[in-house]
Motif scaffolding. Structure first.
Motif, PDB file in Angstrom:
ATOM      1  N   GLU A  12       0.828  -1.213   0.000  1.00  0.00           N
ATOM      2  CA  GLU A  12       0.000   0.000   0.000  1.00  0.00           C
ATOM      3  C   GLU A  12       0.861   1.262   0.000  1.00  0.00           C
ATOM      4  N   SER A  13       2.059   1.162   0.585  1.00  0.00           N
ATOM      5  CA  SER A  13       2.972   2.307   0.590  1.00  0.00           C
ATOM      6  C   SER A  13       3.647   2.497  -0.769  1.00  0.00           C
ATOM      7  N   GLU A  14       3.429   1.539  -1.683  1.00  0.00           N
ATOM      8  CA  GLU A  14       4.000   1.554  -3.039  1.00  0.00           C
ATOM      9  C   GLU A  14       5.525   1.440  -3.027  1.00  0.00           C
ATOM     10  N   SER A  15       6.057   0.842  -1.956  1.00  0.00           N
ATOM     11  CA  SER A  15       7.510   0.643  -1.882  1.00  0.00           C
ATOM     12  C   SER A  15       7.977  -0.422  -2.865  1.00  0.00           C
ATOM     13  N   MET A  16       7.169  -1.464  -3.058  1.00  0.00           N
ATOM     14  CA  MET A  16       7.588  -2.564  -3.942  1.00  0.00           C
ATOM     15  C   MET A  16       6.413  -3.179  -4.684  1.00  0.00           C
ATOM     16  N   VAL A  17       6.711  -3.640  -5.886  1.00  0.00           N
ATOM     17  CA  VAL A  17       5.746  -4.318  -6.757  1.00  0.00           C
ATOM     18  C   VAL A  17       6.279  -5.711  -7.047  1.00  0.00           C
ATOM     19  N   TYR A  18       5.406  -6.702  -6.932  1.00  0.00           N
ATOM     20  CA  TYR A  18       5.820  -8.106  -7.074  1.00  0.00           C
ATOM     21  C   TYR A  18       4.910  -8.805  -8.074  1.00  0.00           C
ATOM     22  N   ARG A  19       5.525  -9.443  -9.063  1.00  0.00           N
ATOM     23  CA  ARG A  19       4.764 -10.268 -10.001  1.00  0.00           C
ATOM     24  C   ARG A  19       4.765 -11.696  -9.436  1.00  0.00           C
ATOM     25  N   VAL A  20       3.593 -12.148  -9.004  1.00  0.00           N
ATOM     26  CA  VAL A  20       3.455 -13.466  -8.390  1.00  0.00           C
ATOM     27  C   VAL A  20       3.736 -14.560  -9.421  1.00  0.00           C
ATOM     28  N   VAL A  21       4.565 -15.521  -9.038  1.00  0.00           N
ATOM     29  CA  VAL A  21       4.724 -16.743  -9.826  1.00  0.00           C
ATOM     30  C   VAL A  21       4.345 -17.906  -8.914  1.00  0.00           C
ATOM     31  N   PRO A  22       3.245 -18.607  -9.230  1.00  0.00           N
ATOM     32  CA  PRO A  22       2.783 -19.684  -8.335  1.00  0.00           C
ATOM     33  C   PRO A  22       3.863 -20.739  -8.097  1.00  0.00           C
ATOM     34  N   LYS A  23       3.894 -21.265  -6.879  1.00  0.00           N
ATOM     35  CA  LYS A  23       4.829 -22.293  -6.433  1.00  0.00           C
ATOM     36  C   LYS A  23       6.254 -21.763  -6.301  1.00  0.00           C
ATOM     37  N   CYS A  24       6.418 -20.448  -6.151  1.00  0.00           N
ATOM     38  CA  CYS A  24       7.757 -19.848  -6.000  1.00  0.00           C
ATOM     39  C   CYS A  24       7.788 -18.929  -4.781  1.00  0.00           C
ATOM     40  N   ALA A  25       7.464 -19.472  -3.622  1.00  0.00           N
ATOM     41  CA  ALA A  25       7.529 -18.732  -2.354  1.00  0.00           C
ATOM     42  C   ALA A  25       6.586 -17.536  -2.303  1.00  0.00           C
ATOM     43  N   CYS A  26       5.490 -17.599  -3.071  1.00  0.00           N
ATOM     44  CA  CYS A  26       4.622 -16.416  -3.145  1.00  0.00           C
ATOM     45  C   CYS A  26       3.910 -16.119  -1.819  1.00  0.00           C
ATOM     46  N   SER A  27       3.593 -17.154  -1.035  1.00  0.00           N
ATOM     47  CA  SER A  27       2.943 -16.897   0.264  1.00  0.00           C
ATOM     48  C   SER A  27       3.875 -16.113   1.184  1.00  0.00           C
ATOM     49  N   THR A  28       5.134 -16.538   1.240  1.00  0.00           N
ATOM     50  CA  THR A  28       6.105 -15.875   2.105  1.00  0.00           C
ATOM     51  C   THR A  28       6.362 -14.439   1.645  1.00  0.00           C
ATOM     52  N   ILE A  29       6.525 -14.260   0.332  1.00  0.00           N
ATOM     53  CA  ILE A  29       6.791 -12.915  -0.193  1.00  0.00           C
ATOM     54  C   ILE A  29       5.613 -11.989   0.104  1.00  0.00           C
ATOM     55  N   GLY A  30       4.401 -12.468  -0.112  1.00  0.00           N
ATOM     56  CA  GLY A  30       3.220 -11.653   0.165  1.00  0.00           C
ATOM     57  C   GLY A  30       3.151 -11.239   1.634  1.00  0.00           C
ATOM     58  N   GLN A  31       3.469 -12.171   2.530  1.00  0.00           N
ATOM     59  CA  GLN A  31       3.433 -11.866   3.963  1.00  0.00           C
ATOM     60  C   GLN A  31       4.520 -10.864   4.355  1.00  0.00           C
ATOM     61  N   ILE A  32       5.698 -10.980   3.741  1.00  0.00           N
ATOM     62  CA  ILE A  32       6.768 -10.014   4.019  1.00  0.00           C
ATOM     63  C   ILE A  32       6.344  -8.619   3.554  1.00  0.00           C
ATOM     64  N   MET A  33       5.741  -8.535   2.383  1.00  0.00           N
ATOM     65  CA  MET A  33       5.253  -7.245   1.884  1.00  0.00           C
ATOM     66  C   MET A  33       4.208  -6.659   2.833  1.00  0.00           C
ATOM     67  N   PHE A  34       3.276  -7.508   3.264  1.00  0.00           N
ATOM     68  CA  PHE A  34       2.219  -7.078   4.187  1.00  0.00           C
ATOM     69  C   PHE A  34       2.838  -6.552   5.487  1.00  0.00           C
ATOM     70  N   TYR A  35       3.795  -7.322   6.030  1.00  0.00           N
ATOM     71  CA  TYR A  35       4.439  -6.939   7.290  1.00  0.00           C
ATOM     72  C   TYR A  35       5.195  -5.618   7.146  1.00  0.00           C
ATOM     73  N   SER A  36       5.841  -5.423   6.010  1.00  0.00           N
ATOM     74  CA  SER A  36       6.664  -4.225   5.828  1.00  0.00           C
ATOM     75  C   SER A  36       5.838  -2.941   5.902  1.00  0.00           C
ATOM     76  N   ASP A  37       4.541  -3.038   5.630  1.00  0.00           N
ATOM     77  CA  ASP A  37       3.648  -1.879   5.724  1.00  0.00           C
ATOM     78  C   ASP A  37       2.920  -1.788   7.062  1.00  0.00           C
ATOM     79  N   HIS A  38       2.633  -2.931   7.686  1.00  0.00           N
ATOM     80  CA  HIS A  38       1.699  -2.932   8.817  1.00  0.00           C
ATOM     81  C   HIS A  38       2.316  -3.388  10.142  1.00  0.00           C
TER      82      HIS A  38
END
Length: 272
Positions: free
Chosen positions: A10-36
């Protein structure tokens, strides 16, 4: 077409193109944590707030603007094609999903009927010939990708280069592409390149694995699942992934990349 499969803080610090089966759950959670300063409670794929996602209508404008102006750090993550397709088989075909049901409803019965695949019974816990069933699944995956029958290819086993290319073709440019196999190093480079509202210490990030425990455990080493014919099928499906992302086609047992990704080459070859 826009930017399908793209997430942004939401802070627009980073943009990630999801690739399924490539750690996408972990990356999404790190992005979420970095803002909240906290992780999303549940599977981050289910989050409808706290992260911009292309699947959410209200996220289209901010994602489009950030990507086209290249105002946010853009990245994605790749994985060895051998372990990725194997993981897809155990998770999506053999496993029971979060909702307690089989993946995509009639898909598994179709595979049992048309390809003679076994999946370990109703709960995925019975013994079965994993190698034989996986190799039959590989034929099915090739059929979906090559001929789009008996159905369209699924995002979990379609080529990584196909996912990654949509971002480039529609006007995006990656700042970094890293390997699942050396995740901490790759993700640290992303975090070092951006300013986050909350500091993320990768050593303290829990393991987020949405597929963990869904299906039977893999009974053999990776290389046991791939004979000459199945290696040929994998190469037919994922040739571009092996070439662009520097994985070792000759040795299914070597999950590590054999070279560095050339971002200019990726943009040139996937930007058509």
């Amino acid at each position: 077409m826009g930017f399908p499969g793209t997430w942004m803080t939401e802070s627009e610090s980073m943009v990630y193109r999801v690739v399924p089966k490539c750690a996408c759950s972990t990356i999404g959670q790190i992005m979420f944590y970095s803002d909240h300063g906290n992780y999303f409670d549940g599977d981050v794929h289910d989050a409808t707030g706290g992260l911009h996602k292309w699947a959410l209508e209200e996220s289209h404008d901010p994602i489009s603007r950030a990507v086209k102006e290249h105002s946010s750090f853009a990245f994605t993550c790749v994985r060895n094609p051998y372990t990725r397709i194997l993981s897809s088989f155990f998770d999506k075909i053999c496993g029971i999903q979060r909702n307690g049901k089989r993946y995509r409803g009639k898909l598994v019965p179709l595979l049992i009927q048309k390809y003679g695949i076994e999946v370990g019974g109703d709960d995925g816990k019975e013994e079965f010939d994993q190698v034989q069933s996986f190799r039959r699944f590989l034929l099915f995956a090739r059929d979906t990708i090559r001929w789009r029958r008996p159905m369209e290819p699924d995002i979990h086993w379609s080529a990584m280069s196909g996912h990654i290319s949509t971002f480039i073709v529609n006007g995006g440019r990656y700042d970094h592409i890293f390997f699942t196999e050396t995740f901490k190093d790759g993700m640290q480079k992303v975090l070092d390149s951006v300013e986050t509202r909350y500091p993320v210490k990768l050593d303290e990030v829990p393991r987020f694995n949405e597929s963990e425990g869904h299906g039977p455990k893999r009974a053999h080493p990776v290389e046991a699942y791939f004979d000459d014919i199945s290696m040929h099928l994998v190469y037919e499906i994922y040739k571009r992934d092996f070439d662009l992302f520097k994985y070792d086609f000759e040795n299914p047992g070597n999950k590590l990349p054999v070279g560095e990704i050339d971002l200019d080459e990726v943009h040139a070859k996937l930007g058509d």
